[in-house]
Write an enzyme that holds these catalytic residues in place. Structure first.
Site, PDB file in Angstrom:
ATOM      1  N   GLU A   1       3.437  13.835   8.435  1.00  8.71           N
ATOM      2  CA  GLU A   1       4.189  14.171   7.224  1.00  8.71           C
ATOM      3  C   GLU A   1       3.897  15.571   6.712  1.00  8.71           C
ATOM      4  O   GLU A   1       4.735  16.150   6.047  1.00  8.71           O
ATOM      5  CB  GLU A   1       4.070  13.094   6.134  1.00  8.71           C
ATOM      6  CG  GLU A   1       2.705  12.812   5.621  1.00  8.71           C
ATOM      7  CD  GLU A   1       2.679  11.705   4.562  1.00  8.71           C
ATOM      8  OE1 GLU A   1       3.718  11.211   4.116  1.00  8.71           O
ATOM      9  OE2 GLU A   1       1.553  11.356   4.158  1.00  8.71           O
TER      10      GLU A   1
ATOM     11  N   ARG B   1       8.107  14.544  -7.327  1.00  7.22           N
ATOM     12  CA  ARG B   1       9.035  13.414  -7.218  1.00  7.22           C
ATOM     13  C   ARG B   1      10.315  13.796  -6.466  1.00  7.22           C
ATOM     14  O   ARG B   1      11.101  12.924  -6.111  1.00  7.22           O
ATOM     15  CB  ARG B   1       9.406  12.916  -8.618  1.00  7.22           C
ATOM     16  CG  ARG B   1       8.212  12.524  -9.456  1.00  7.22           C
ATOM     17  CD  ARG B   1       8.660  12.052 -10.805  1.00  7.22           C
ATOM     18  NE  ARG B   1       9.365  10.802 -10.690  1.00  7.22           N
ATOM     19  CZ  ARG B   1       8.799   9.614 -10.772  1.00  7.22           C
ATOM     20  NH1 ARG B   1       7.511   9.508 -10.984  1.00  7.22           N
ATOM     21  NH2 ARG B   1       9.517   8.530 -10.637  1.00  7.22           N
TER      22      ARG B   1
ATOM     23  N   CYS C   1      13.160  11.813  -7.854  1.00  2.00           N
ATOM     24  CA  CYS C   1      13.740  12.621  -8.923  1.00  2.00           C
ATOM     25  C   CYS C   1      12.822  12.540 -10.134  1.00  2.00           C
ATOM     26  O   CYS C   1      12.291  11.494 -10.468  1.00  2.00           O
ATOM     27  CB  CYS C   1      15.130  12.172  -9.349  1.00  2.00           C
ATOM     28  SG  CYS C   1      16.341  12.252  -8.051  1.00  2.00           S
TER      29      CYS C   1
ATOM     30  N   GLU D   1      -3.055   5.787   9.889  1.00  2.00           N
ATOM     31  CA  GLU D   1      -2.982   6.653   8.705  1.00  2.00           C
ATOM     32  C   GLU D   1      -3.173   8.123   9.096  1.00  2.00           C
ATOM     33  O   GLU D   1      -2.493   9.008   8.549  1.00  2.00           O
ATOM     34  CB  GLU D   1      -4.022   6.223   7.661  1.00  2.00           C
ATOM     35  CG  GLU D   1      -4.295   7.220   6.532  1.00  2.00           C
ATOM     36  CD  GLU D   1      -3.060   7.658   5.727  1.00  2.00           C
ATOM     37  OE1 GLU D   1      -1.979   7.063   5.883  1.00  2.00           O
ATOM     38  OE2 GLU D   1      -3.187   8.621   4.951  1.00  2.00           O
TER      39      GLU D   1
ATOM     40  N   LYS E   1      -0.528  10.982   8.241  1.00  2.06           N
ATOM     41  CA  LYS E   1      -0.862  12.195   7.472  1.00  2.06           C
ATOM     42  C   LYS E   1      -0.445  13.446   8.236  1.00  2.06           C
ATOM     43  O   LYS E   1       0.163  14.358   7.690  1.00  2.06           O
ATOM     44  CB  LYS E   1      -2.378  12.194   7.218  1.00  2.06           C
ATOM     45  CG  LYS E   1      -2.862  12.984   6.060  1.00  2.06           C
ATOM     46  CD  LYS E   1      -2.835  12.243   4.736  1.00  2.06           C
ATOM     47  CE  LYS E   1      -1.529  11.694   4.350  1.00  2.06           C
ATOM     48  NZ  LYS E   1      -1.544  10.449   3.626  1.00  2.06           N
TER      49      LYS E   1
ATOM     50  N   ASN F   1      17.715   9.251 -12.593  1.00  2.00           N
ATOM     51  CA  ASN F   1      16.912   8.923 -11.424  1.00  2.00           C
ATOM     52  C   ASN F   1      17.263   7.495 -11.040  1.00  2.00           C
ATOM     53  O   ASN F   1      17.203   6.607 -11.881  1.00  2.00           O
ATOM     54  CB  ASN F   1      15.421   9.035 -11.782  1.00  2.00           C
ATOM     55  CG  ASN F   1      14.527   8.442 -10.704  1.00  2.00           C
ATOM     56  OD1 ASN F   1      14.868   8.469  -9.526  1.00  2.00           O
ATOM     57  ND2 ASN F   1      13.390   7.904 -11.112  1.00  2.00           N
ATOM     58  N   GLY F   2      17.640   7.278  -9.786  1.00  2.00           N
ATOM     59  CA  GLY F   2      17.981   5.916  -9.352  1.00  2.00           C
ATOM     60  C   GLY F   2      19.300   5.927  -8.607  1.00  2.00           C
ATOM     61  O   GLY F   2      19.711   6.945  -8.059  1.00  2.00           O
TER      62      GLY F   2
ATOM     63  N   LYS G   1       7.215  11.857  -3.671  1.00  6.49           N
ATOM     64  CA  LYS G   1       6.019  11.040  -3.841  1.00  6.49           C
ATOM     65  C   LYS G   1       6.320   9.607  -4.257  1.00  6.49           C
ATOM     66  O   LYS G   1       5.802   8.664  -3.705  1.00  6.49           O
ATOM     67  CB  LYS G   1       5.080  11.680  -4.853  1.00  6.49           C
ATOM     68  CG  LYS G   1       3.763  10.927  -4.908  1.00  6.49           C
ATOM     69  CD  LYS G   1       2.650  11.784  -5.351  1.00  6.49           C
ATOM     70  CE  LYS G   1       1.316  11.087  -5.220  1.00  6.49           C
ATOM     71  NZ  LYS G   1       0.866  10.963  -3.824  1.00  6.49           N
TER      72      LYS G   1
ATOM     73  N   HIS H   1      -0.409  -1.328  28.140  1.00  9.45           N
ATOM     74  CA  HIS H   1       0.762  -2.217  28.129  1.00  9.45           C
ATOM     75  C   HIS H   1       2.058  -1.436  27.944  1.00  9.45           C
ATOM     76  O   HIS H   1       3.105  -2.043  27.715  1.00  9.45           O
ATOM     77  CB  HIS H   1       0.604  -3.272  27.026  1.00  9.45           C
ATOM     78  CG  HIS H   1      -0.603  -4.129  27.225  1.00  9.45           C
ATOM     79  ND1 HIS H   1      -0.691  -5.051  28.246  1.00  9.45           N
ATOM     80  CD2 HIS H   1      -1.797  -4.163  26.582  1.00  9.45           C
ATOM     81  CE1 HIS H   1      -1.885  -5.635  28.198  1.00  9.45           C
ATOM     82  NE2 HIS H   1      -2.574  -5.103  27.196  1.00  9.45           N
TER      83      HIS H   1
ATOM     84  N   TRP I   1      15.650  14.668  -5.778  1.00  8.81           N
ATOM     85  CA  TRP I   1      15.476  14.262  -4.382  1.00  8.81           C
ATOM     86  C   TRP I   1      16.802  13.627  -4.001  1.00  8.81           C
ATOM     87  O   TRP I   1      17.173  12.571  -4.517  1.00  8.81           O
ATOM     88  CB  TRP I   1      14.340  13.257  -4.251  1.00  8.81           C
ATOM     89  CG  TRP I   1      13.981  12.944  -2.827  1.00  8.81           C
ATOM     90  CD1 TRP I   1      13.156  13.645  -2.016  1.00  8.81           C
ATOM     91  CD2 TRP I   1      14.443  11.825  -2.050  1.00  8.81           C
ATOM     92  NE1 TRP I   1      13.077  13.055  -0.773  1.00  8.81           N
ATOM     93  CE2 TRP I   1      13.862  11.928  -0.768  1.00  8.81           C
ATOM     94  CE3 TRP I   1      15.288  10.752  -2.296  1.00  8.81           C
ATOM     95  CZ2 TRP I   1      14.098  11.015   0.244  1.00  8.81           C
ATOM     96  CZ3 TRP I   1      15.528   9.838  -1.283  1.00  8.81           C
ATOM     97  CH2 TRP I   1      14.936   9.974  -0.036  1.00  8.81           C
TER      98      TRP I   1
HETATM   99  O1  M6R Z   1       2.939   5.097  -4.575  1.00  6.31           O
HETATM  100  P1  M6R Z   1       2.753   4.293  -3.367  1.00  6.31           P
HETATM  101  O2  M6R Z   1       1.332   4.134  -2.938  1.00  6.31           O
HETATM  102  O3  M6R Z   1       3.428   2.943  -3.442  1.00  6.31           O
HETATM  103  O4  M6R Z   1       3.495   5.082  -2.213  1.00  6.31           O
HETATM  104  C1  M6R Z   1       3.660   4.541  -0.940  1.00  6.31           C
HETATM  105  C2  M6R Z   1       4.147   5.580   0.037  1.00  6.31           C
HETATM  106  O5  M6R Z   1       5.388   6.068  -0.347  1.00  6.31           O
HETATM  107  C3  M6R Z   1       3.160   6.745   0.182  1.00  6.31           C
HETATM  108  O6  M6R Z   1       1.905   6.301   0.550  1.00  6.31           O
HETATM  109  C4  M6R Z   1       3.692   7.745   1.222  1.00  6.31           C
HETATM  110  O7  M6R Z   1       3.599   7.216   2.510  1.00  6.31           O
HETATM  111  C5  M6R Z   1       2.951   9.081   1.117  1.00  6.31           C
HETATM  112  N1  M6R Z   1       3.802  10.113   1.599  1.00  6.31           N
HETATM  113  C6  M6R Z   1       1.664   9.062   1.860  1.00  6.31           C
HETATM  114  O8  M6R Z   1       1.066  10.279   2.069  1.00  6.31           O
END
Ligand code: M6R
Length: 590
Positions: free
Chosen positions: A476, A27, A2, A469, A473, A100-101, A585, A492, A74
């Site tokens: 997501e 956010r 948020c 990673e 990527k 927010n929270g 984010k 395995h 969010w």
């Molecule tokens: O701000 P941060 O690096 O702590 O965020 C961690 C994750 O939330 C962030 O890397 C998330 O996985 C992203 N969607 C990656 O693309």
């Protein structure tokens, strides 16, 4: 999670609020809304729209007020519905609140307020805030005291801005980010989840501390609820430019940030290495070191484990921050927790360092955001200097974290110059990998993969976290189901998944080639479609992406084509690369 914004000054509030919300939209983007104060009345509109459409759909022309608050959501408590969008209002409509929270005891407080005759319009936890403030005012408190009293009763984590129709604005933070922007004009203030909310108007920020309550009326004051007194907080000059937080000529932030990586790493190679050297001394001294992070940053940390071992012969433990609560008993005053977070506001990461601190451990962090909670709560901070990362998907922040781990590992081994020397080659390699030709070629892979439901990725050594990673990527941004495995682990269990034509991306380097190619062949002989990523082609690959051999920087150069293929897959599958569904984010809730 948020984005919240408040404005108080002499300019028309709504355009400032909408612009701030647009910048904060990464956010959360389930819905948005604005309350503006005009002629002693609050005018509130909210909708299930992204900020741009909201601005086009709802006109505020008849309410040119100079004070207001806004929110981009969010969803946590209560689905993505119009009635759950913020701002939320008190029963008498005189108080508007953005939050927010999480209010953890909202149900209990909601029941209590319902018992007093309050009627709730939404399913959210947030709506108890304006109603509780109103209830406290009914009992005779003025607005500021009523806010203070309410937050004595409401438990949880929050950043809140409340606006009363008498013109007073009160903002409060507890375990959720909130920053004040100090405008150029006298008496002009912004309150925002992060600096991007007001960067277009001010580069002077006050980073609030826990339980700070800001009151903006004819004057400006900060009262700390723990200390029970007024406090002074320093004004910090920001070195991010408003332009950096804009898309410029790019269609998406994501692609812009992929391109920026060459520059970010070049800047890093020229940076003063003082803090990195100091942290290296602490790492070498510590009895135990735990590296923690979430999401993409956690894959950066996994690389860190390999790099410390390979380069410096030092063992560090790794744990995803959300699981760290199960391991903290191992910590003591001779331990170090090393936290990595682009935003510096990830709730699980903050919770991990807080618990480590309570055991006496030293806290060291890597973050991209000056003044973030992580930066402020750490004993030492390495600032990434990657500039604002606006796409929800982390790209440039990730590769800068990788480079920092390489430098640190060399520094621990007393050879930082060697690390810097190696880093100097990387920007050129990134420029090549992001060139039009290279992108065109990688886009060809996206064409081949665009209709797949599953995609597997494998690697050994440094290529294993790279596979993780890359899988992260791609899933997501394109919503393809991806899974990464340590190549040696396939036999395995995961080999049971191979079907004819199933795509596997195989990450190879000079060091891991022999063993990884054996695994690749096993998969191929069972019908898989093999995509190689590495310095040397092999007959077994059905598609090959050549990347230069970069040794300890292989994780940086190998992830670039994967970031590009993920982007292209998103476009081909009609997904928004900047705003993936269900994600935000800055994950400020646990
Ligand atoms: O701000 P941060 O690096 O702590 O965020 C961690 C994750 O939330 C962030 O890397 C998330 O996985 C992203 N969607 C990656 O693309």
């Amino acid at each position: 999670m948020c984005g919240i914004i408040g404005y108080s000054g002499e300019k028309e509030a709504v355009p400032i609020l909408l612009n701030g919300l647009k910048n904060l939209e990464y956010r959360g983007y389930d819905s948005c809304g604005v309350s503006v104060l005009y002629e002693n009345k609050l005018h509130t509109k909210k909708d299930l729209l992204k900020v741009r459409e909201f601005g086009k759909t709802h006109s505020f022309d008849s309410v040119p007020g100079k004070k207001g608050i806004g929110h981009t959501r969010w969803a946590t408590h209560g689905g993505a519905k119009k009635e759950n969008a913020h701002p939320h209002l008190s029963g008498d409509g005189k108080i508007s609140v953005v939050h927010n929270g999480i209010i953890e005891n909202f149900l209990e407080q909601k029941r209590f307020l319902e018992g007093k005759g309050f009627v709730f319009q939404s399913e959210t936890d947030s709506e108890v805030i304006p109603k509780m403030i109103e209830y406290q005012m009914q009992k005779g408190l003025d607005f500021t005291r009523a806010v203070k009293q309410s937050f004595g009763l409401l438990e949880g984590q929050y950043a809140v801005v409340a606006l009363h129709e008498d013109g007073k604005m009160v903002a409060l933070r507890k375990e959720a980010p909130l920053v004040v922007g100090v405008g150029e004009a006298d008496g002009e203030y912004f309150v925002s989840s992060d600096v991007t909310g007001f960067l277009d108007h001010s580069k002077n920020a006050i980073f609030l501390e826990e339980n700070d309550m800001v009151v903006i009326d004819d004057g400006f004051s900060i009262f700390n609820l723990d200390k029970n007194r007024f406090v002074d907080r320093p004004v910090t000059g920001l070195d991010w430019s408003a332009e950096e937080a804009k898309k410029g000529n790019f269609e998406h932030f994501y692609l812009k940030e992929v391109f920026e990586q060459a520059r970010v790493l070049e800047d890093l190679s020229k940076k003063d290495m003082g803090t990195i050297l100091e942290v290296a001394v602490e790492i070498a001294k510590a009895k135990k070191v735990y590296v923690v992070a979430c999401g993409t940053a956690s894959y950066g940390c996994m690389h860190g484990v390999y790099l410390f071992s390979k380069i410096a012969g030092v063992h560090v433990d790794f744990c995803v921050a959300s699981e760290f609560h199960h391991f903290f008993k191992f910590l003591d005053s001779e331990s170090m927790i090393f936290a990595v977070s682009q935003s510096g506001e990830t709730a699980d990461t903050l919770s991990a360092i807080r618990i480590a601190k309570s055991k006496g451990a030293k806290v060291v962090s890597v973050t991209n955001v000056v003044g973030s909670s992580l930066a402020r709560e750490s004993d030492k901070v390495i600032l990434q200097g990657a500039g604002p990362e606006m796409a929800v998907n982390s790209t440039k922040a990730y590769t800068s974290q990788l480079a920092i781990f390489v430098l640190l590992a060399y520094a621990v081994d007393g050879r930082i110059d060697e690390g810097i020397e190696k880093l100097r080659d990387v920007p050129r390699q990134i420029s090549y990998l992001t060139s039009e030709n290279a992108r065109g070629f990688v886009n060809g892979l996206a064409e081949k993969l665009k209709d797949q439901e599953h995609l597997f990725l494998i690697g050994r050594g440094l290529q294993y976290p790279t596979a993780l990673e890359a899988a992260h990527k791609i899933k997501e941004v394109s919503y393809i189901h991806t899974e990464a495995f340590a190549a040696g682990e396939l036999k395995h269990g995961a080999n049971a998944l191979i079907t004819d034509g199933m795509p596997y991306i195989v990450f190879v380097s000079e060091e891991t080639e022999k063993a990884t190619m054996n695994n690749a062949m096993e998969v191929k002989s069972r019908g898989a479609f093999l995509i190689g990523v590495g310095p040397k082609n092999n007959d077994v690959f059905d598609f090959f992406i050549k990347v230069p051999e970069a040794g300890v920087f292989n994780p940086v150069v190998q992830i670039i084509p994967m970031q590009i293929v993920a982007y292209q897959l998103a476009l081909l599958r009609g997904c928004d690369p900047d705003f993936p569904r269900n994600l935000a984010k800055s994950v400020t809730v646990r």
